[in-house]
Motif scaffolding. Structure first.
Motif, PDB file in Angstrom:
ATOM      1  N   TRP A   1      11.486  -7.303  -5.001  1.00 26.12           N
ATOM      2  CA  TRP A   1      10.784  -7.107  -3.746  1.00 26.12           C
ATOM      3  C   TRP A   1      11.670  -5.874  -3.677  1.00 26.12           C
ATOM      4  O   TRP A   1      10.927  -4.483  -2.949  1.00 26.12           O
ATOM      5  CB  TRP A   1      11.818  -8.318  -3.357  1.00 26.12           C
ATOM      6  N   LEU A   2      13.021  -5.139  -3.700  1.00 25.55           N
ATOM      7  CA  LEU A   2      13.398  -3.195  -3.502  1.00 25.55           C
ATOM      8  C   LEU A   2      12.653  -2.738  -4.707  1.00 25.55           C
ATOM      9  O   LEU A   2      12.271  -1.281  -4.057  1.00 25.55           O
ATOM     10  CB  LEU A   2      14.832  -3.127  -4.044  1.00 25.55           C
ATOM     11  N   GLN A   3      12.146  -3.048  -6.086  1.00 17.85           N
ATOM     12  CA  GLN A   3      11.254  -2.042  -6.633  1.00 17.85           C
ATOM     13  C   GLN A   3      10.204  -1.937  -6.241  1.00 17.85           C
ATOM     14  O   GLN A   3       9.780  -0.848  -6.172  1.00 17.85           O
ATOM     15  CB  GLN A   3      11.056  -2.684  -8.586  1.00 17.85           C
ATOM     16  N   ALA A   4       9.744  -3.135  -5.411  1.00 18.32           N
ATOM     17  CA  ALA A   4       8.361  -3.557  -4.838  1.00 18.32           C
ATOM     18  C   ALA A   4       8.706  -1.608  -3.956  1.00 18.32           C
ATOM     19  O   ALA A   4       7.514  -1.357  -3.844  1.00 18.32           O
ATOM     20  CB  ALA A   4       7.457  -3.964  -4.591  1.00 18.32           C
ATOM     21  N   HIS A   5       9.387  -2.175  -3.358  1.00 18.99           N
ATOM     22  CA  HIS A   5       9.466  -1.278  -2.016  1.00 18.99           C
ATOM     23  C   HIS A   5       9.589   0.428  -2.144  1.00 18.99           C
ATOM     24  O   HIS A   5       9.181   1.055  -2.145  1.00 18.99           O
ATOM     25  CB  HIS A   5      10.335  -1.293  -0.256  1.00 18.99           C
ATOM     26  N   ASP A   6      10.176   0.513  -3.333  1.00 17.70           N
ATOM     27  CA  ASP A   6      10.817   2.220  -3.710  1.00 17.70           C
ATOM     28  C   ASP A   6       9.106   2.156  -5.285  1.00 17.70           C
ATOM     29  O   ASP A   6       8.973   3.353  -4.593  1.00 17.70           O
ATOM     30  CB  ASP A   6      11.548   1.444  -5.056  1.00 17.70           C
ATOM     31  N   ASP A   7       8.744   1.257  -5.173  1.00 17.45           N
ATOM     32  CA  ASP A   7       7.618   2.884  -6.083  1.00 17.45           C
ATOM     33  C   ASP A   7       6.370   2.360  -4.371  1.00 17.45           C
ATOM     34  O   ASP A   7       5.344   3.831  -5.041  1.00 17.45           O
ATOM     35  CB  ASP A   7       6.895   0.750  -6.816  1.00 17.45           C
ATOM     36  N   ALA A   8       6.859   1.715  -3.880  1.00 15.60           N
ATOM     37  CA  ALA A   8       5.516   2.404  -2.838  1.00 15.60           C
ATOM     38  C   ALA A   8       6.051   3.988  -1.631  1.00 15.60           C
ATOM     39  O   ALA A   8       5.032   4.138  -1.282  1.00 15.60           O
ATOM     40  CB  ALA A   8       5.214   1.255  -1.605  1.00 15.60           C
ATOM     41  N   LEU A   9       7.143   4.606  -1.893  1.00 12.03           N
ATOM     42  CA  LEU A   9       8.291   6.059  -1.358  1.00 12.03           C
ATOM     43  C   LEU A   9       7.360   6.816  -1.673  1.00 12.03           C
ATOM     44  O   LEU A   9       6.695   7.329  -0.641  1.00 12.03           O
ATOM     45  CB  LEU A   9       9.194   5.921  -2.218  1.00 12.03           C
ATOM     46  N   PRO A  10       6.408   7.080  -3.040  1.00  7.82           N
ATOM     47  CA  PRO A  10       6.126   8.533  -3.707  1.00  7.82           C
ATOM     48  C   PRO A  10       4.387   8.421  -2.866  1.00  7.82           C
ATOM     49  O   PRO A  10       4.212   9.093  -1.749  1.00  7.82           O
ATOM     50  CB  PRO A  10       5.870   8.174  -5.043  1.00  7.82           C
ATOM     51  N   VAL A  11       4.320   6.818  -2.388  1.00  8.02           N
ATOM     52  CA  VAL A  11       2.604   6.920  -1.656  1.00  8.02           C
ATOM     53  C   VAL A  11       2.570   7.377  -0.143  1.00  8.02           C
ATOM     54  O   VAL A  11       1.761   8.489   0.587  1.00  8.02           O
ATOM     55  CB  VAL A  11       1.410   5.486  -2.461  1.00  8.02           C
TER      56      VAL A  11
END
Length: 215
Positions: free
Chosen positions: A137-147
């Motif tokens: 769950w946290l990785q999914a949100h972390d992956d969205a940060l650059p976008v």
């Protein structure tokens, strides 16, 4: 339906840019895997569930399952990112002359809200008690940060590596995650009774984010 802003936020995808049949089938299979994984996790526990059981429930081989996901916990990623993907897609149409809160209030007022299916709410609630699912769950949100950072940088004319841009992206990201978790915690047992509470959770989180630190 919400009107498309008059300012240029990118044109609809041309026919040639649409996902291919193979891509659509891959996406559908990944969602089938995610749904079966959540069902098994909720009925017999994450620890007692194997990747082979998930594959059998979907009707595929374990080898095919592992081609799509590296771990059994990561099998739920398509469902975990459904709401986040919705928000990211909608933000592409955020008018430059409208505040973020006004944009989301307009969005919510037109009934365009992220998915809140019981299976997704069950899954989000499980992320609070299972460390491996929490990491996904946290990785999914972390992956969205650059976008998010790229989107905000383009909007403000700042550099994507600007600290303010990074902080604003992290704040928006955190608000979206907190809203989803709060809604799942309060209404996961009976999503039909929630009414428009998902709207209230999202707007409350964005209001809190826009206030800054009141300390």
């Amino acid at each position: 339906m919400r009107r498309t802003p008059s300012v240029d936020h990118g044109q609809p995808a041309a026919p040639d840019d649409r996902p291919s049949l193979a891509q659509r089938r891959r996406s559908a299979l990944r969602f089938d895997i995610a749904r079966e994984a959540v069902h098994l996790f909720t009925t017999q526990g994450v620890g007692a569930t194997t990747g082979e059981q998930i594959a059998q429930a979907v009707g595929i081989s374990a080898r095919t399952l592992w081609r799509h996901f590296p771990t059994k916990e990561s099998c739920v990623l398509p469902l975990l990112t459904a709401g986040l993907d919705f928000a990211m897609d909608q933000l592409r149409y955020w008018p430059t002359d409208m505040s973020l809160l006004d944009f989301f209030e307009d969005l919510c007022g037109n009934g365009e809200m992220p998915p809140a299916a019981p299976v997704i709410l069950d899954l989000i609630r499980m992320t609070s008690t299972d460390p491996a699912l929490r990491a996904v769950w946290l990785q999914a949100h972390d992956d969205a940060l650059p976008v998010l950072a790229t989107m905000l940088a383009r909007r403000s004319g700042a550099d994507v590596d600007d600290l303010r841009v990074k902080v604003h992206a992290a704040t928006l990201n955190g608000a979206l995650r907190a809203a989803a978790e709060d809604f799942a915690r309060r209404y996961g047992d009976d999503p039909d009774a929630a009414g428009n509470e998902i709207t209230a959770c999202l707007l409350a989180a964005l209001h809190a984010a826009s206030e800054g630190l009141p300390y």
